[in-house]
Design a protein around this motif. Structure first.
Motif, PDB file in Angstrom:
ATOM      1  N   LEU A  49       0.853  -1.192   0.000  1.00 24.93           N
ATOM      2  CA  LEU A  49       0.000   0.000   0.000  1.00 24.93           C
ATOM      3  C   LEU A  49       0.883   1.235   0.000  1.00 24.93           C
ATOM      4  O   LEU A  49       1.685   1.441   0.903  1.00 24.93           O
ATOM      5  CB  LEU A  49      -0.873   0.006   1.251  1.00 24.93           C
ATOM      6  N   GLU A  50       0.733   2.024  -1.069  1.00 19.96           N
ATOM      7  CA  GLU A  50       1.464   3.281  -1.171  1.00 19.96           C
ATOM      8  C   GLU A  50       0.508   4.413  -0.794  1.00 19.96           C
ATOM      9  O   GLU A  50      -0.694   4.292  -0.976  1.00 19.96           O
ATOM     10  CB  GLU A  50       1.919   3.442  -2.628  1.00 19.96           C
ATOM     11  N   HIS A  51       1.035   5.495  -0.255  1.00 20.76           N
ATOM     12  CA  HIS A  51       0.156   6.644   0.019  1.00 20.76           C
ATOM     13  C   HIS A  51       0.917   7.938  -0.177  1.00 20.76           C
ATOM     14  O   HIS A  51       2.105   7.929  -0.508  1.00 20.76           O
ATOM     15  CB  HIS A  51      -0.469   6.538   1.421  1.00 20.76           C
ATOM     16  N   TYR A  52       0.214   9.040  -0.024  1.00 18.94           N
ATOM     17  CA  TYR A  52       0.756  10.371  -0.255  1.00 18.94           C
ATOM     18  C   TYR A  52       0.882  11.049   1.107  1.00 18.94           C
ATOM     19  O   TYR A  52      -0.068  11.660   1.583  1.00 18.94           O
ATOM     20  CB  TYR A  52      -0.213  11.126  -1.177  1.00 18.94           C
ATOM     21  N   PRO A  53       2.044  10.886   1.757  1.00 17.80           N
ATOM     22  CA  PRO A  53       2.199  11.447   3.108  1.00 17.80           C
ATOM     23  C   PRO A  53       1.894  12.941   3.089  1.00 17.80           C
ATOM     24  O   PRO A  53       2.335  13.667   2.212  1.00 17.80           O
ATOM     25  CB  PRO A  53       3.679  11.192   3.430  1.00 17.80           C
ATOM     26  N   GLY A  54       1.151  13.386   4.034  1.00 15.54           N
ATOM     27  CA  GLY A  54       0.766  14.801   4.088  1.00 15.54           C
ATOM     28  C   GLY A  54      -0.670  14.952   3.604  1.00 15.54           C
ATOM     29  O   GLY A  54      -1.559  15.308   4.366  1.00 15.54           O
ATOM     30  N   MET A  55      -0.898  14.601   2.330  1.00 16.70           N
ATOM     31  CA  MET A  55      -2.262  14.700   1.809  1.00 16.70           C
ATOM     32  C   MET A  55      -3.163  13.641   2.454  1.00 16.70           C
ATOM     33  O   MET A  55      -4.342  13.889   2.706  1.00 16.70           O
ATOM     34  CB  MET A  55      -2.291  14.561   0.292  1.00 16.70           C
ATOM     35  N   LYS A  58      -4.304  14.919   5.723  1.00 21.12           N
ATOM     36  CA  LYS A  58      -5.195  16.044   5.496  1.00 21.12           C
ATOM     37  C   LYS A  58      -6.595  15.572   5.069  1.00 21.12           C
ATOM     38  O   LYS A  58      -7.616  16.048   5.560  1.00 21.12           O
ATOM     39  CB  LYS A  58      -4.588  16.909   4.383  1.00 21.12           C
ATOM     40  N   GLN A  59      -6.625  14.612   4.131  1.00 22.23           N
ATOM     41  CA  GLN A  59      -7.908  14.106   3.635  1.00 22.23           C
ATOM     42  C   GLN A  59      -8.656  13.333   4.714  1.00 22.23           C
ATOM     43  O   GLN A  59      -9.866  13.487   4.864  1.00 22.23           O
ATOM     44  CB  GLN A  59      -7.685  13.212   2.410  1.00 22.23           C
ATOM     45  N   HIS A  80      -5.251   3.806   9.281  1.00 19.11           N
ATOM     46  CA  HIS A  80      -5.000   3.193   7.977  1.00 19.11           C
ATOM     47  C   HIS A  80      -3.530   2.822   7.892  1.00 19.11           C
ATOM     48  O   HIS A  80      -2.662   3.633   8.189  1.00 19.11           O
ATOM     49  CB  HIS A  80      -5.369   4.162   6.851  1.00 19.11           C
ATOM     50  N   ALA A 119      -9.241   9.129   0.156  1.00 18.35           N
ATOM     51  CA  ALA A 119      -7.928   9.054   0.808  1.00 18.35           C
ATOM     52  C   ALA A 119      -6.893   8.535  -0.194  1.00 18.35           C
ATOM     53  O   ALA A 119      -7.110   7.495  -0.827  1.00 18.35           O
ATOM     54  CB  ALA A 119      -7.998   8.143   2.028  1.00 18.35           C
ATOM     55  N   PRO A 120      -5.777   9.262  -0.375  1.00 22.01           N
ATOM     56  CA  PRO A 120      -4.805   8.878  -1.419  1.00 22.01           C
ATOM     57  C   PRO A 120      -3.921   7.683  -1.042  1.00 22.01           C
ATOM     58  O   PRO A 120      -2.778   7.832  -0.647  1.00 22.01           O
ATOM     59  CB  PRO A 120      -3.994  10.159  -1.624  1.00 22.01           C
ATOM     60  N   PHE A 121      -4.523   6.479  -1.188  1.00 26.59           N
ATOM     61  CA  PHE A 121      -3.804   5.210  -1.024  1.00 26.59           C
ATOM     62  C   PHE A 121      -3.946   4.428  -2.325  1.00 26.59           C
ATOM     63  O   PHE A 121      -4.978   4.526  -3.006  1.00 26.59           O
ATOM     64  CB  PHE A 121      -4.448   4.367   0.089  1.00 26.59           C
ATOM     65  N   TRP A 122      -2.923   3.635  -2.651  1.00 24.88           N
ATOM     66  CA  TRP A 122      -2.977   2.791  -3.848  1.00 24.88           C
ATOM     67  C   TRP A 122      -2.436   1.416  -3.498  1.00 24.88           C
ATOM     68  O   TRP A 122      -1.382   1.293  -2.865  1.00 24.88           O
ATOM     69  CB  TRP A 122      -2.156   3.406  -4.985  1.00 24.88           C
TER      70      TRP A 122
ATOM     71  N   PHE B   6       2.424   9.215  -8.219  1.00 23.03           N
ATOM     72  CA  PHE B   6       2.108   8.050  -7.392  1.00 23.03           C
ATOM     73  C   PHE B   6       1.586   6.880  -8.234  1.00 23.03           C
ATOM     74  O   PHE B   6       1.058   7.068  -9.335  1.00 23.03           O
ATOM     75  CB  PHE B   6       1.059   8.415  -6.331  1.00 23.03           C
ATOM     76  N   GLN B  59      -1.961  19.524  -1.928  1.00 18.63           N
ATOM     77  CA  GLN B  59      -2.622  18.448  -1.194  1.00 18.63           C
ATOM     78  C   GLN B  59      -4.146  18.545  -1.133  1.00 18.63           C
ATOM     79  O   GLN B  59      -4.779  17.936  -0.285  1.00 18.63           O
ATOM     80  CB  GLN B  59      -2.028  18.329   0.218  1.00 18.63           C
ATOM     81  N   VAL B  80      -7.922   6.443  -6.390  1.00 17.31           N
ATOM     82  CA  VAL B  80      -7.380   5.823  -5.180  1.00 17.31           C
ATOM     83  C   VAL B  80      -8.016   4.453  -4.922  1.00 17.31           C
ATOM     84  O   VAL B  80      -9.154   4.196  -5.319  1.00 17.31           O
ATOM     85  CB  VAL B  80      -7.565   6.755  -3.959  1.00 17.31           C
ATOM     86  N   THR B  81      -7.258   3.581  -4.256  1.00 18.37           N
ATOM     87  CA  THR B  81      -7.730   2.205  -4.014  1.00 18.37           C
ATOM     88  C   THR B  81      -7.423   1.734  -2.591  1.00 18.37           C
ATOM     89  O   THR B  81      -7.103   0.562  -2.375  1.00 18.37           O
ATOM     90  CB  THR B  81      -7.095   1.228  -5.029  1.00 18.37           C
TER      91      THR B  81
END
Lengths: 163, 83
Positions: A49-55, A58-59, A80, A119-122, B6, B59, B80-81
């Motif tokens: 699981l990758e994410h966008y630290p910070g955003m 925030k989200q 998460h 939430a910016p996770f992939w 990303f 952001q 996103v997933t």
């Protein structure tokens, strides 16, 4: 409260903490998301699981604030995880505490539905055929869409466009 | 301007982030994507399916007509997933 972390969490301890010392809480609702084994032959497929630290933070904070605005919640929690996870591992915990069950249950469903589309996770799955990025599902968008209009008890929807 | 990539957009472009100074005609997220796509085959490939590319400026989710300026943090990523 929100937490983005690599390590696992203790469901019992986290849920107990939500109402700790607050006797106005009448119920706690929770959702726990797990890594599902997607490989057809049952071969162990892990995922990253990758994410966008910070955003991400925030989200998640914005989503939690929206739930607090719509429902009378005494407490809420989103945890998460990110990084490498194996089938059966816990990915996410969403929990809500309220005086009454309806607010807790609805807010919990709202939080996980919105989280899944905002939430910016992939997810990247490592299967037997190599690694691939998981595709977003339109059913997740539909699930989030049903919360598009604020419907908190006793609250009129502010002049937003009606679906 | 700091750009962040990303998931498969990062894989296709080949880097996770970079600092860029776009030309003057880049004033919005949309024109930024146009300019990026012209920077090489890896960028063109990553931005081919433009409709699925999500964008955030500092952001926050934004639409293609959102303005961009030097000093902004602009992120490009697929739907996103998580969860």
């Amino acid at each position: 409260m929100i937490r983005v972390q690599q390590e696992d969490f203790d469901i019992g301890a986290e849920l107990a903490r939500l109402s700790d010392g607050d006797h106005s809480v009448g119920g706690i609702a929770s959702f726990i998301g797990l890594v599902r084994d997607m490989t057809p032959d049952g071969a162990i497929g892990s995922m990253t699981l990758e994410h966008y630290p910070g955003m991400t933070e925030k989200q998640l904070a914005a989503i939690e604030a929206e739930a607090q605005r719509r429902w009378p919640l005494q407490a809420s929690l989103i945890i998460h995880r990110y990084g490498r996870l194996a089938p059966g591992d816990r990915i996410v915990l969403v929990a809500t505490a309220s005086a009454h069950r309806q607010a807790a249950l609805e807010a919990c469903a709202f939080l996980i539905d919105w989280l899944k589309t905002k939430a910016p996770f992939w997810k990247m799955e490592d299967g037997t055929a190599g690694a691939h990025w998981v595709e977003a599902k339109t059913s997740d968008d539909a699930a989030a869409e049903r919360w598009a209009r604020p419907e908190a008890p006793g609250e009129k929807a502010p002049g937003k466009k009606q679906g | 301007m700091k750009l962040l990539y990303f998931a498969w957009i990062r894989s296709k472009i080949g880097i996770a982030e970079e600092e860029v100074a776009p030309p003057a005609e880049v004033t919005t997220v949309g024109t930024l994507l146009d300019w990026l796509a012209s920077r090489g085959p890896n960028y063109a490939e990553a931005l081919k399916a433009r409709a699925v590319v999500k964008t955030a400026v500092n952001q926050e989710y934004v639409d293609p007509d959102h303005p961009v300026q030097l000093g902004d943090e602009v992120a490009l990523f697929p739907p996103v997933t998580g969860g």
